[in-house]
Design an enzyme around this catalytic site. Structure first.
Site, PDB file in Angstrom:
ATOM      1  N   ASP A  50      38.946  41.208  32.578  1.00  0.00           N
ATOM      2  CA  ASP A  50      39.776  41.962  31.648  1.00  0.00           C
ATOM      3  C   ASP A  50      39.410  41.693  30.201  1.00  0.00           C
ATOM      4  O   ASP A  50      38.787  40.677  29.869  1.00  0.00           O
ATOM      5  CB  ASP A  50      41.259  41.671  31.887  1.00  0.00           C
ATOM      6  CG  ASP A  50      41.614  40.201  31.706  1.00  0.00           C
ATOM      7  OD1 ASP A  50      40.808  39.330  32.096  1.00  0.00           O
ATOM      8  OD2 ASP A  50      42.704  39.916  31.171  1.00  0.00           O
TER       9      ASP A  50
ATOM     10  N   GLU B  11      43.169  37.312  32.705  1.00  0.00           N
ATOM     11  CA  GLU B  11      43.084  36.101  31.881  1.00  0.00           C
ATOM     12  C   GLU B  11      43.732  36.301  30.528  1.00  0.00           C
ATOM     13  O   GLU B  11      44.381  35.387  29.993  1.00  0.00           O
ATOM     14  CB  GLU B  11      41.620  35.696  31.709  1.00  0.00           C
ATOM     15  CG  GLU B  11      41.420  34.327  31.045  1.00  0.00           C
ATOM     16  CD  GLU B  11      41.422  34.366  29.520  1.00  0.00           C
ATOM     17  OE1 GLU B  11      41.554  33.292  28.900  1.00  0.00           O
ATOM     18  OE2 GLU B  11      41.297  35.482  28.954  1.00  0.00           O
TER      19      GLU B  11
END
Length: 505
Positions: A132, A199
Site C-alpha cells: 500500500d 502498513e
C-alpha cells in the site's frame, strides 16, 4: 592598597600552576581518548556489481507504481481491484518466483511467499515490504513533475507514489529472488517474503495476521528485515561520507486525549482570565510543549554516535569521543534539530485542537490530541504520568481529563548489534555501498516489523536506498521517485544478502 605578601604570591603561583597542570591533563586525556577510539567499520572488499538489466527492472517497478494501492484504516476493501491487479502483475513479472515459491493470500489482500529450504529444522529468514501507499495530498496533484500514478521512467528516475515507499523494496526483493532461481541457487533454509496491504494505516489487517499465521505454525525467525533507515548522503552533520543506518529499534506510538471543561456563557461576560475551557487547554498544551520528556544521548542514539565518532573530523570527533566532558554541549546541539532531537527523547507533538462553534459563545469544552513517539526505555505509563503531572500544574484537575487513546504501543525491542545477524547485514551494506559508513540507528516512524517481535530477536529496519536532504522531502511528499541506478543497487543488495544470510542459522 596594601602590598601583596610573599606568602600570598607563592600561594597564587601554586594555584596557577595547578590550574595549568589540570588543563594539560584534561587536554591530554581528551586527545588520548579521541585517538584510542579508532574506526569500528568492517573492513570488507567491495563486490563487483552483479549485472542487472536496469531498464527492464525500472519498467517493471513503474508498472507497479501505476496501480493506486492506497489503503484505508476503516475500509478494508478500498481499492481492492488495484491490489488484486498488483498481485496479477507480480505473477506475470516474476514467473520463476511464482513457479518455485508457495504464495498465500492472507486476510484478503496481504501476501506471504514461502521458499522452502533444504534444512526444515533451521530457523527461517523473513524479508518484508508493503503493497500500500499513502494518498496524494489534496490540491498538490499539479505540483508533481510527473503525474503521481503515471509510473514514468525519465531522467534516470522511476517517478510516482510508491516508487520509494515501498514498492521499490517489494519488487527489488522479487527481482533478487527471480535472479537467484534463474541461476540455479537453492536456499539451505526457508525464506519468507511477507507483503502487507495496510502498513500505512497500522498493519493490523496485514502484517499482524501474517505474523499470527506463522506463529500458529511454530515458525521462529532467525532474521527479519523491513523497510527503514537509509544510506544518508550529506545528511549527518560532521560526516563527509554517506552513513548507512541500520534501524535496530523503533519508537513506540501513543496519543493522549485532553479535555477541558468550564461553564459555557456569553462572550460579553467572560470569566476570570485563565479559567475558560480554551484558556485552560491553551495553558496545558503550552506546558506540555515547553516541558517535554527528558533527552539524553543514550541507548541506540548513544551507540550510533559512538560508532560514527571516529569517522568525523575536527571538533565533532573530539566532542563525540568525549561525551563525559562535552555531553551537554553536544546534546544541546542535537536537540536543536528536529531529526536528531527525535533520536534523544520521547517526542511531544500537538496535533489536534477543537473548541467552540460561534464567535460570541464561550464553549463549555475544549478538546485536544497530543501524539508521543516513545523512546526505547520509556513506557506508555511513564508518558501518562508525565502528562498528568505537567497538566496538573497549570489546570485544575476537577476541570481537566486526560486519557490514552486506542492504538498505543510500546517501543520495540532493541536488536543486538553484536550478533552474527547484524554483522551479515553490516557486511552486505559495506559490500554494495563501499563508500558508506555503517552504524545502528533508531527508527522514529512506524513499520510493520513490530508485529513480528514474538517470532524473532533480530529485527532490522533498513532500506538500501541512497538519499540526500532533498530526497527526504519526497518521502510521503510530492515528486516521490527512485533512481534507476539506486534501484539496481537495491536488487544487488537483496541478492547478496539472501545468499550471505544462509550462513548465520
Amino acid at each position: 592598597m596594601p602590598p601583596i605578601s610573599k606568602e600570598t604570591t607563592r600561594m597564587l603561583k601554586r594555584i596557577f600552576q595547578f590550574i595549568v597542570l589540570a588543563l594539560l591533563v584534561l587536554v591530554a586525556a581528551v586527545a588520548i581518548n579521541t585517538w584510542r577510539k579508532g574506526s569500528r567499520q568492517l573492513q570488507v572488499a567491495p563486490l563487483a556489481p552483479v549485472a542487472i538489466d536496469e531498464a527492464a527492472a525500472a519498467e517493471r517497478l513503474a508498472q507497479a507504481v501505476r496501480l493506486k494501492t492506497v489503503s484505508s484504516a476503516t475500509d478494508a476493501t478500498l481499492n481492492q481491484d488495484q491490489f488484486e491487479a498488483l498481485h496479477a502483475l507480480l505473477q506475470k513479472q516474476f514467473p520463476k518466483l511464482h513457479a518455485t515459491l508457495q504464495r498465500e493470500t492472507v486476510n484478503g489482500l496481504s501476501l506471504l511467499y514461502t521458499w522452502p529450504g533444504k534444512d526444515p529444522k533451521a530457523k527461517a529468514i523473513l524479508l518484508m515490504a508493503h503493497q500500500d501507499v499513502v494518498p496524494i495530498a489534496p490540491g498538490t496533484e499539479g505540483d508533481w513533475q510527473e503525474p503521481p500514478f503515471a509510473g514514468v521512467v525519465k531522467d534516470g528516475y522511476i517517478w510516482g507514489r510508491g516508487s520509494w515507499d515501498d514498492k521499490g523494496n517489494l519488487l527489488s526483493q522479487m527481482e533478487a529472488v527471480e535472479n537467484l532461481i534463474a541461476s540455479g541457487w537453492q536456499p539451505p533454509r526457508t525464506i519468507y517474503l511477507a507483503y502487507g496491504a495496510d502498513e500505512e494505516v497500522s498493519g493490523h489487517r496485514g502484517a499482524a495476521k501474517i505474523a499470527e499465521l506463522l506463529k500458529s505454525r511454530g515458525v521462529q525467525l532467525d532474521f527479519v528485515l523491513d523497510e527503514g533507515l537509509l544510506v544518508l548522503d550529506g545528511v549527518m552533520p560532521g560526516l563527509k561520507k554517506p552513513a548507512a543506518l541500520i534501524g535496530v529499534a523503533e519508537k513506540g506510538y501513543m496519543s493522549v486525549a485532553l479535555e477541558a471543561s468550564a461553564t459555557p456563557g456569553h462572550s460579553s461576560m467572560p470569566p476570570k482570565a485563565g479559567t475558560s475551557a480554551i484558556a485552560m487547554m491553551a495553558a496545558a498544551l503550552n506546558a506540555l510543549e515547553n516541558h517535554q520528556m527528558p533527552a539524553a544521548i543514550r541507548g541506540v542514539a548513544g551507540e550510533m554516535f559512538d560508532v560514527l565518532a571516529p569517522e568525523m573530523g575536527g571538533f565533532s570527533r573530539v566532542a563525540l569521543s568525549n561525551l563525559w566532558l562535552f555531553g551537554p554541549i553536544v546534546q544541546k546541539q542535537l536537540e536543536s534539530a528536529d531529526s536528531t532531537n527525535a533520536m534523544l527523547r520521547t517526542t511531544t507533538a500537538l496535533t489536534i485542537v477543537n473548541a467552540g462553534n460561534k464567535d460570541n459563545v464561550l464553549p463549555g469544552r475544549a478538546d485536544a490530541t497530543v501524539n508521543f513517539r516513545i523512546l526505547p526505555g520509556d513506557t506508555r505509563d511513564g508518558v501518562m504520568q508525565h502528562v498528568s503531572s505537567v497538566v496538573g500544574q497549570v489546570a485544575p484537575p476537577e476541570h481537566f481529563k486526560v486519557s490514552m487513546l486506542p492504538g498505543a504501543k510500546e517501543a520495540s525491542k532493541v536488536a543486538p548489534t553484536g550478533s552474527a545477524q547484524y554483522r551479515v547485514l553490516n557486511q552486505t551494506i559495506r559490500e554494495i555501498f563501499p563508500d558508506a559508513l555503517v552504524a545502528p540507528g533508531l527508527m522514529v516512524a512506524a513499520t510493520d516489523s513490530v508485529h513480528y517481535e514474538p517470532l524473532s530477536d533480530h529485527i532490522f529496519k533498513f532500506s538500501a536506498v541512497r538519499a540526500n536532504s532533498e530526497d527526504l522531502k519526497r518521502f510521503h511528499g510530492t515528486n516521490e521517485r527512485l533512481s534507476v541506478k539506486g534501484y539496481a543497487d537495491a536488487i544487488r543488495f537483496y541478492q547478496r544478502l539472501i545468499t550471505q544470510l544462509q550462513a548465520t542459522g
